[in-house]
Motif scaffolding. Structure first.
Motif, PDB file in Angstrom:
ATOM      1  N   HIS A   1     -12.946  55.974  28.470  1.00  0.00           N
ATOM      2  CA  HIS A   1     -11.635  56.363  27.957  1.00  0.00           C
ATOM      3  C   HIS A   1     -11.109  55.269  27.035  1.00  0.00           C
ATOM      4  O   HIS A   1     -11.106  54.083  27.386  1.00  0.00           O
ATOM      5  N   LEU A   2     -10.652  55.670  25.859  1.00  0.00           N
ATOM      6  CA  LEU A   2      -9.950  54.781  24.933  1.00  0.00           C
ATOM      7  C   LEU A   2      -8.461  55.059  25.052  1.00  0.00           C
ATOM      8  O   LEU A   2      -8.050  56.222  25.167  1.00  0.00           O
ATOM      9  N   ASP A   3      -7.655  54.017  25.014  1.00  0.00           N
ATOM     10  CA  ASP A   3      -6.211  54.231  25.138  1.00  0.00           C
ATOM     11  C   ASP A   3      -5.626  54.939  23.928  1.00  0.00           C
ATOM     12  O   ASP A   3      -4.574  55.565  24.011  1.00  0.00           O
ATOM     13  N   LYS A   4      -6.316  54.858  22.790  1.00  0.00           N
ATOM     14  CA  LYS A   4      -5.869  55.563  21.591  1.00  0.00           C
ATOM     15  C   LYS A   4      -7.057  55.788  20.659  1.00  0.00           C
ATOM     16  O   LYS A   4      -8.085  55.106  20.765  1.00  0.00           O
ATOM     17  N   ALA A   5      -6.899  56.753  19.777  1.00  0.00           N
ATOM     18  CA  ALA A   5      -7.938  57.085  18.803  1.00  0.00           C
ATOM     19  C   ALA A   5      -7.259  57.556  17.524  1.00  0.00           C
ATOM     20  O   ALA A   5      -6.072  57.903  17.525  1.00  0.00           O
ATOM     21  N   MET A   6      -8.017  57.568  16.451  1.00  0.00           N
ATOM     22  CA  MET A   6      -7.467  58.029  15.176  1.00  0.00           C
ATOM     23  C   MET A   6      -7.419  59.556  15.180  1.00  0.00           C
ATOM     24  O   MET A   6      -8.407  60.205  15.527  1.00  0.00           O
ATOM     25  N   PRO A   7      -6.280  60.131  14.801  1.00  0.00           N
ATOM     26  CA  PRO A   7      -6.168  61.592  14.773  1.00  0.00           C
ATOM     27  C   PRO A   7      -6.960  62.173  13.595  1.00  0.00           C
ATOM     28  O   PRO A   7      -7.291  61.451  12.648  1.00  0.00           O
ATOM     29  N   PRO A   8      -7.238  63.467  13.648  1.00  0.00           N
ATOM     30  CA  PRO A   8      -7.907  64.103  12.501  1.00  0.00           C
ATOM     31  C   PRO A   8      -7.126  63.851  11.218  1.00  0.00           C
ATOM     32  O   PRO A   8      -5.893  63.824  11.219  1.00  0.00           O
ATOM     33  N   ALA A   9      -7.864  63.648  10.108  1.00  0.00           N
ATOM     34  CA  ALA A   9      -7.209  63.371   8.820  1.00  0.00           C
ATOM     35  C   ALA A   9      -8.145  63.726   7.670  1.00  0.00           C
ATOM     36  O   ALA A   9      -9.372  63.742   7.835  1.00  0.00           O
ATOM     37  N   ASN A  10      -7.576  63.986   6.532  1.00  0.00           N
ATOM     38  CA  ASN A  10      -8.313  64.221   5.289  1.00  0.00           C
ATOM     39  C   ASN A  10      -9.393  65.290   5.435  1.00  0.00           C
ATOM     40  O   ASN A  10     -10.508  65.133   4.941  1.00  0.00           O
ATOM     41  N   GLY A  11      -9.092  66.356   6.154  1.00  0.00           N
ATOM     42  CA  GLY A  11     -10.044  67.450   6.306  1.00  0.00           C
ATOM     43  C   GLY A  11     -11.073  67.243   7.403  1.00  0.00           C
ATOM     44  O   GLY A  11     -11.823  68.158   7.731  1.00  0.00           O
TER      45      GLY A  11
END
Length: 181
Positions: A154-164
């Motif tokens: 588990h990561l405490d945060k991740a990059m959300p979907p972006a740029n398609g």
């Protein structure tokens, strides 16, 4: 009507002949199921993310192989590994080889990675620099009983979907292993 009667008579005779053949014992060789296809595929103790054969051990949260060597992870990802020989008595070391991309650090500043094995939480580690890193933890013998071990990361945060790109991007996984002590 006579044709229908003859048809039924022929069908009854054919059925009687077929049933007579059924009563004869036929010797048909029986193959062992194990020879045809093993019921449980052999699990590895170490998985390289560039190996397509390792896909069966990547349970969830891993994306497609990139550059023939690595995979992006989601915020939550899981694997199943075979414990090393003797680890149920001596313990083992969990080693997840990762890379933390510069874009992740620029956007999120840092990410904390933790793991759970069979319901037992392992201490997290925080990564605040881009580049290659490891998540290494000693595992007690009682966590390594049986033919397989599920490891949930588990990561405490991740990059959300972006740029398609509709993927949620965590870190780059290069390998994961259970190593004998």
């Amino acid at each position: 009507m006579r044709n229908i009667g003859r048809f039924h008579a022929v069908m009854l005779a054919a059925g009687a002949l077929w049933c007579a053949g059924c009563s004869q014992e036929k010797k048909v060789p029986i193959k062992e199921t194990v020879e045809e296809a093993p019921s449980t595929p052999t699990l590895l103790t170490a998985v390289g993310m560039g190996d397509p054969k390792a896909e069966k051990q990547l349970l969830n949260g891993f994306y497609a192989i990139e550059a023939n060597s690595w995979r992006w992870t989601a915020k939550d990802f899981s694997v199943v590994l075979r414990p090393p020989v003797g680890s149920a008595a001596q313990g083992a070391v969990l080693d997840l080889g990762i890379s933390v991309p510069g874009g992740v650090i620029q956007k999120l500043h840092n990410v904390a990675l933790s793991a759970t094995i069979n319901g037992t939480a392992l201490p997290p580690e925080t990564y605040s620099k881009e580049g290659q890193a490891e998540y290494k933890r000693d595992l007690a013998p009682n966590l390594l009983n049986g033919d397989s071990v599920r490891i949930d990361f588990h990561l405490d945060k991740a990059m959300p979907p972006a740029n398609g790109d509709m993927r949620q991007l965590g870190v780059i996984a290069r390998s994961v292993a259970l190593e004998a002590k």
